[in-house]
Design an enzyme around this catalytic site. Structure first.
Site, short mmCIF file in Angstrom:
data_model
loop_
_atom_site.label_atom_id
_atom_site.label_comp_id
_atom_site.label_asym_id
_atom_site.label_seq_id
_atom_site.Cartn_x
_atom_site.Cartn_y
_atom_site.Cartn_z
N LYS A 224 0.79 -1.14 0.05
CA LYS A 224 0.12 0.15 0.00
C LYS A 224 0.99 1.37 -0.04
O LYS A 224 2.01 1.23 0.35
CB LYS A 224 -0.73 -0.12 1.30
CG LYS A 224 -2.10 0.84 1.34
CD LYS A 224 -2.99 0.64 2.09
CE LYS A 224 -4.32 1.68 1.87
NZ LYS A 224 -5.13 1.50 2.98
N ASP A 256 -3.26 -4.39 -5.08
CA ASP A 256 -4.63 -3.81 -5.08
C ASP A 256 -4.37 -2.51 -5.98
O ASP A 256 -3.83 -1.64 -5.61
CB ASP A 256 -5.03 -3.43 -3.40
CG ASP A 256 -6.20 -2.95 -3.23
OD1 ASP A 256 -6.52 -1.64 -3.96
OD2 ASP A 256 -7.00 -3.28 -2.44
N HIS A 259 -3.93 1.01 -4.56
CA HIS A 259 -2.83 1.14 -3.49
C HIS A 259 -1.69 1.85 -4.05
O HIS A 259 -0.48 1.58 -3.75
CB HIS A 259 -2.31 0.06 -2.92
CG HIS A 259 -3.41 -0.50 -1.96
ND1 HIS A 259 -3.42 -1.54 -1.12
CD2 HIS A 259 -4.68 0.14 -1.61
CE1 HIS A 259 -4.33 -1.76 -0.34
NE2 HIS A 259 -5.23 -0.56 -0.62
N HIS A 283 -6.42 -7.49 -6.14
CA HIS A 283 -7.39 -6.98 -5.37
C HIS A 283 -8.00 -6.06 -6.55
O HIS A 283 -7.23 -4.91 -6.66
CB HIS A 283 -6.97 -6.12 -4.04
CG HIS A 283 -7.24 -6.97 -2.92
ND1 HIS A 283 -7.00 -6.76 -1.48
CD2 HIS A 283 -7.68 -8.43 -2.72
CE1 HIS A 283 -7.20 -7.67 -0.80
NE2 HIS A 283 -7.53 -8.84 -1.30
N ASP A 291 -7.30 5.79 -2.42
CA ASP A 291 -7.83 4.44 -2.15
C ASP A 291 -9.17 4.26 -1.46
O ASP A 291 -9.45 4.11 -0.56
CB ASP A 291 -6.78 3.78 -1.15
CG ASP A 291 -7.33 2.20 -0.99
OD1 ASP A 291 -7.90 1.51 -1.95
OD2 ASP A 291 -7.08 1.65 0.25
N ASP A 293 -11.98 2.73 -2.69
CA ASP A 293 -12.85 1.55 -2.69
C ASP A 293 -14.06 1.76 -2.99
O ASP A 293 -15.07 1.25 -2.68
CB ASP A 293 -12.62 0.61 -1.26
CG ASP A 293 -11.34 0.35 -0.89
OD1 ASP A 293 -10.80 -0.59 -1.60
OD2 ASP A 293 -10.63 0.70 -0.17
N ASP A 323 -11.99 -6.14 -4.02
CA ASP A 323 -12.13 -5.59 -2.43
C ASP A 323 -12.39 -3.97 -2.53
O ASP A 323 -11.68 -3.19 -3.28
CB ASP A 323 -10.37 -5.43 -2.35
CG ASP A 323 -10.24 -4.98 -0.96
OD1 ASP A 323 -11.26 -4.58 -0.03
OD2 ASP A 323 -9.00 -4.54 -0.61
C1 RNT Z 1 -6.79 -1.95 2.68
C2 RNT Z 1 -6.38 -3.19 1.80
C3 RNT Z 1 -7.02 -4.51 2.42
C4 RNT Z 1 -8.52 -4.59 2.89
C5 RNT Z 1 -9.15 -5.58 3.02
C6 RNT Z 1 -10.55 -5.42 4.07
O1 RNT Z 1 -6.38 -0.84 2.07
O2 RNT Z 1 -6.86 -3.07 0.58
O3 RNT Z 1 -7.07 -5.51 1.40
O4 RNT Z 1 -9.37 -3.49 1.86
O5 RNT Z 1 -8.34 -6.05 3.87
ZN ZN Z 2 -6.90 -4.83 -0.99
#
Ligand code: RNT
Ligand code: ZN
Length: 416
Positions: A224, A256, A259, A283, A291, A293, A323
């Site tokens: 991250k 992810d 990130h 992810h 980030d 989400d 995610d």
């Molecule tokens: C957080 C990460 C992680 C979480 C999950 C809930 O920035 O992306 O993967 O979102 O573990």
């Molecule tokens: Zn993640």
């Protein structure tokens, strides 16, 4: 001739077999994250969400217990095409009859109900130790804490999770990806950046040196760039986790796509990692400026990521998991729209004339490459997608909202 037949012929003219694409897609497991259903709250604590992540919104109907979460996830499975895996966090341990085990002492039996649920839906399970939202997160640190007692607690949590991952794999017959993500970091300028990273490395080594069946459990480390309240320093940065995975056999890197710095794209990183790692994990999310989400959509970068996985022959080497967590709209719809978007992106990638496009690149015919890439954007993809939905026996894009609205009325709004 049906719309599908016509579209199939058009694709056939450019050498794409749409039936074959659908046959491949329906076998590819995508991990469905349990944490979209309750804003990453979990069942083992009542405190706030910590670790530098944040859900925003207060839409009614959040799942309050495992019965409700299972019911909601069942609804999502019903409304989405394709093969699923469940993605479970350790904080979703299910305790019954007044029993309780802290994170360092959770056992497979606390996840028995998840196994039953997975079996019911013919799905494997992925797992995540939960290094956040817990009183033992000290000064924002867990596996990198300078407090040895704290660090021990979280190492034991990681070890407990390896056992549970193994249990999931044995029970479902599907290997379990165990993803390690810690939110450890600092809000402001560190005096020591190396110390926490050395401790994190040692903690990971202590966890992964415990014996486990490498065919059944696939550990990975997620990097991250920063978190909320942890803006200045993240222990598990991209360089740290990539280097860790590169030097520890059997450990995959997990990217992810929320990130990274805003102009970096994971679509470009997939092939870079596939050139070195036998397997990687993703992810899939939608970052908006940070980030954040947001729900995954059928947008350019989502399509490009899917295209990269398909083109690089990565379908058997990339573990795909969603995610994100949106609490501002109907949570079931967030889940369903995101899952369907990723399916759509994969189908889109599978119905591109990838071999021919590659050839154009290698021949240096960049003029025709551009022409063909643009032509594909308005090909009758929607007819192929609709046919896939019919074959998978799920509602079309304009039908599923009503099903969710009905579920909201019958189920979600009664949760007061
Ligand atoms: C957080 C990460 C992680 C979480 C999950 C809930 O920035 O992306 O993967 O979102 O573990
Ligand atoms: Zn993640």
């Amino acid at each position: 001739m049906s719309r599908y037949e016509e579209a199939k012929n058009r694709y056939g003219e450019i050498g794409v077999d749409t039936d074959a694409a659908m046959e491949i897609l329906k076998t590819l497991p995508v991990s469905l994250h349990c944490w979209q259903g309750d804003d990453v709250t979990g069942f083992d604590q009542r405190g706030p969400l910590t670790g530098g992540i944040q859900t925003t919104g207060n839409y009614p109907g959040k799942a309050r217990n495992f019965e409700e979460l299972f019911k909601d996830m069942g609804k999502v499975i019903e409304l989405t095409p394709g093969k699923k895996k469940l993605n479970v966090h350790a904080s979703y341990a299910i305790f019954e009859n007044g029993e309780f085990a802290d994170r360092d002492a959770i056992e497979p039996k606390h996840f028995k109900k998840w196994v039953e649920f997975a079996k019911k839906h013919n799905a494997g399970i992925d797992f995540n130790p939960t290094f956040f939202s817990h009183p033992k997160v000290k000064d924002g640190l867990t596996l990198s804490s300078p407090d040895e007692e704290i660090r021990r607690f979280w190492i034991d949590h990681g070890i407990a999770c390896l056992r549970i991952s193994e249990y999931f794999a044995k029970e479902t017959g599907v290997p379990c990806v165990m993803n390690i993500w810690i939110g450890d970091g600092l809000k402001d300028i560190p005096a020591d950046r190396l110390g926490p990273r050395k401790r994190y490395k040692d903690s990971l080594e202590q966890i992964l040196s415990k014996p486990y069946d490498k065919k059944l459990v696939k550990p990975c480390v997620e990097s991250k760039v920063f978190g909320i309240g942890v803006e200045s320093y993240t222990v598990g940065s991209a360089e740290f986790t990539l280097s860790f995975a590169a030097t520890h056999e059997g450990c995959m890197p997990l990217m992810d796509n929320g990130h990274y710095h805003p102009t970096e794209v994971v679509s470009d990183k997939i092939s870079a990692l596939l050139a070195y790692y036998p397997e990687i994990a993703l992810h899939i999310t939608r970052p908006v400026r940070w980030d954040s989400d947001h729900v995954v959509l059928f947008d350019d970068e989502t399509k490009e990521m899917a295209k990269e996985i398909v083109c690089s022959g990565g379908l058997s080497r990339v573990y795909m998991a969603l995610d994100y967590f949106d609490a501002s709209i109907n949570r079931i719809s967030s889940w369903v729209t995101g899952f369907r978007s990723w399916q759509k992106a994969l189908l889109y990638a599978l119905t591109l004339p990838n071999g021919d496009l590659k050839k154009l690149q290698d021949e240096g015919n960049f003029t025709k490459l551009m022409v063909m890439q643009e032509a594909m954007k308005t090909f009758p993809f929607s007819d192929i997608w609709e046919e896939y939905l019919i074959r998978e026996n799920v509602p079309t894009d304009t039908e599923y909202y009503d099903r969710i609205a009905n579920y909201e009325k019958e189920e979600l709004l009664k949760r007061r």
